[in-house]
Scaffold this motif. Sequence first.
Motif, short mmCIF file in Angstrom:
data_model
loop_
_atom_site.label_atom_id
_atom_site.label_comp_id
_atom_site.label_asym_id
_atom_site.label_seq_id
_atom_site.Cartn_x
_atom_site.Cartn_y
_atom_site.Cartn_z
N ILE A 120 0.84 -1.20 0.00
CA ILE A 120 0.00 0.00 0.00
C ILE A 120 0.88 1.25 0.00
CG2 ILE A 120 -1.63 1.34 1.39
CD1 ILE A 120 -2.66 -1.43 2.44
N PHE A 121 2.02 1.17 0.69
CA PHE A 121 2.88 2.34 0.86
C PHE A 121 3.83 2.58 -0.31
CE2 PHE A 121 1.86 0.78 5.20
CZ PHE A 121 0.93 1.77 5.47
N ALA A 122 3.73 1.76 -1.35
CA ALA A 122 4.49 2.01 -2.57
C ALA A 122 3.76 3.01 -3.47
CB ALA A 122 4.73 0.71 -3.33
N GLN A 123 2.50 3.27 -3.16
CA GLN A 123 1.72 4.21 -3.96
C GLN A 123 2.23 5.63 -3.77
OE1 GLN A 123 -2.36 3.55 -2.87
NE2 GLN A 123 -2.28 1.38 -3.40
N GLN A 124 2.12 6.40 -4.83
CA GLN A 124 2.70 7.73 -4.86
C GLN A 124 2.22 8.66 -3.75
OE1 GLN A 124 2.19 9.74 -8.59
NE2 GLN A 124 3.57 11.39 -8.03
N ASN A 125 0.97 8.64 -3.41
CA ASN A 125 0.45 9.60 -2.42
C ASN A 125 0.16 8.95 -1.07
OD1 ASN A 125 0.49 11.85 -4.20
ND2 ASN A 125 -1.26 10.97 -5.24
N SER A 126 0.91 7.92 -0.72
CA SER A 126 0.63 7.18 0.51
C SER A 126 1.42 7.67 1.73
CB SER A 126 0.90 5.69 0.29
OG SER A 126 2.26 5.47 -0.02
N TYR A 127 2.22 8.73 1.58
CA TYR A 127 3.03 9.19 2.71
C TYR A 127 2.20 9.51 3.95
CZ TYR A 127 6.18 11.90 5.64
OH TYR A 127 6.91 12.35 6.71
N PRO A 128 1.12 10.32 3.85
CA PRO A 128 0.35 10.62 5.07
C PRO A 128 -0.19 9.36 5.75
CG PRO A 128 -0.29 12.10 3.28
CD PRO A 128 0.58 11.04 2.68
N MET A 129 -0.64 8.41 4.95
CA MET A 129 -1.15 7.16 5.50
C MET A 129 -0.02 6.37 6.18
SD MET A 129 -3.44 4.23 3.59
CE MET A 129 -2.47 4.39 2.12
N ALA A 130 1.17 6.34 5.56
CA ALA A 130 2.32 5.64 6.14
C ALA A 130 2.71 6.29 7.46
CB ALA A 130 3.49 5.66 5.16
N LYS A 131 2.77 7.60 7.48
CA LYS A 131 3.17 8.31 8.69
C LYS A 131 2.21 8.01 9.84
CE LYS A 131 3.97 13.03 10.32
NZ LYS A 131 3.93 14.45 9.91
N GLN A 132 0.91 8.05 9.57
CA GLN A 132 -0.09 7.79 10.59
C GLN A 132 -0.01 6.34 11.07
OE1 GLN A 132 -2.29 10.10 12.02
NE2 GLN A 132 -2.47 8.42 13.47
N PHE A 133 0.14 5.42 10.13
CA PHE A 133 0.23 4.00 10.45
C PHE A 133 1.43 3.72 11.35
CE2 PHE A 133 1.74 -0.31 9.35
CZ PHE A 133 0.60 -1.04 9.65
N ILE A 134 2.58 4.25 10.97
CA ILE A 134 3.82 4.03 11.74
C ILE A 134 3.71 4.68 13.12
CG2 ILE A 134 6.29 4.51 11.82
CD1 ILE A 134 6.10 4.41 8.65
N ALA A 135 3.21 5.90 13.16
CA ALA A 135 3.06 6.60 14.45
C ALA A 135 2.14 5.82 15.39
CB ALA A 135 2.53 8.01 14.23
N ASN A 136 1.06 5.23 14.84
CA ASN A 136 0.13 4.46 15.68
C ASN A 136 0.79 3.22 16.27
OD1 ASN A 136 -1.97 6.24 15.27
ND2 ASN A 136 -2.92 5.05 13.64
N ILE A 137 1.77 2.68 15.59
CA ILE A 137 2.47 1.48 16.08
C ILE A 137 3.63 1.85 17.00
CG2 ILE A 137 3.92 -0.46 15.38
CD1 ILE A 137 2.19 -0.62 12.82
N VAL A 138 4.45 2.81 16.58
CA VAL A 138 5.70 3.11 17.26
C VAL A 138 5.54 4.06 18.42
CG1 VAL A 138 8.03 4.05 16.94
CG2 VAL A 138 7.00 2.64 15.16
N LEU A 139 4.67 5.04 18.26
CA LEU A 139 4.55 6.09 19.28
C LEU A 139 3.36 5.85 20.20
CD1 LEU A 139 5.29 9.22 17.05
CD2 LEU A 139 6.89 7.82 18.40
N VAL A 140 3.19 4.64 20.63
CA VAL A 140 2.10 4.29 21.53
C VAL A 140 2.36 4.93 22.87
CG1 VAL A 140 0.89 2.39 22.66
CG2 VAL A 140 1.76 2.11 20.34
N GLU A 141 1.40 5.66 23.35
CA GLU A 141 1.54 6.32 24.66
C GLU A 141 1.48 5.27 25.76
OE1 GLU A 141 2.18 9.55 25.21
OE2 GLU A 141 2.20 9.88 23.06
#
Length: 186
Positions: free
Chosen positions: A164-185
Motif C-alpha cells: 500500500i505504501f508504494a503508492q505515490q500519495n501514501s506518505y500521510p497514511m504511512a506516517k499515521q500507520f507508523i506513528a500508531n504502532i511506534v509512538l504508543v503512549e
Amino acid sequence: MKLPIFPLPVFLLPQGITRLRIFEQRYLKMVKLAIKEHGFAILSTVSGEHKGVENWASWVDIINFDQDKHGVLTIDVKCKSIVSVAELSEDKDKLKYADIVPQNHWPEERYDDVTNRLSQSLLKIFEENNLLSDLYQSGFNDNANWIMSRWVELLPITLEEKMIFAQQNSYPMAKQFIANIVLVEK
C-alpha cells in the motif's frame, strides 16, 4: 528500458538497502548484466509466486559484493526508484525481464514533531543493529521521507500491507500507520 527482474518477497523503497544471497545461475547472470547495464529490479512477490504481484518493482543498483562463509555471492543493493513493470518475458536461462518506467514515489515531506520522534526511535534501532549499521555505511538520514520509508521496510507487517505504501500519495497514511504502532503512549 528493459531490465532483469528478480522476483523476491522483499519490499524496498527509494534509498533502501538490502543484502541478497545469489546462488542460482540465472541470478548470477542477472548480476553480471546489472553491473554492465543499469541494475535490475526486485519484483515483490508473495511466497515466491506471481499471484498478487503489483505492477511495480524496486529498481536497484549493486553497491557492494562479498562472499559468505560458504562461498555464496552476497550483494548489497540500493533502491534508486520505484518503477512500473510491463511486458514480462523470460530468456532460455529462465531469467525474467520486464520493461520498466521510473515513477515518482512520495513528494518531499516536511519534518515535524511526529517525524522527529519516529526518527529518534529509528536511530536507536540502527545503533543497536549491526546489520543495519553495516548496510547503511553512509549513515543515518534524518529526512522525513527516508525515515518513513525505512520504518515501512522494517516493520513486521505482511508484504501485502507494505505494498500500500508504494503508492505515490501514501506518505500521510504511512506516517499515521507508523506513528500508531511506534509512538504508543504508555
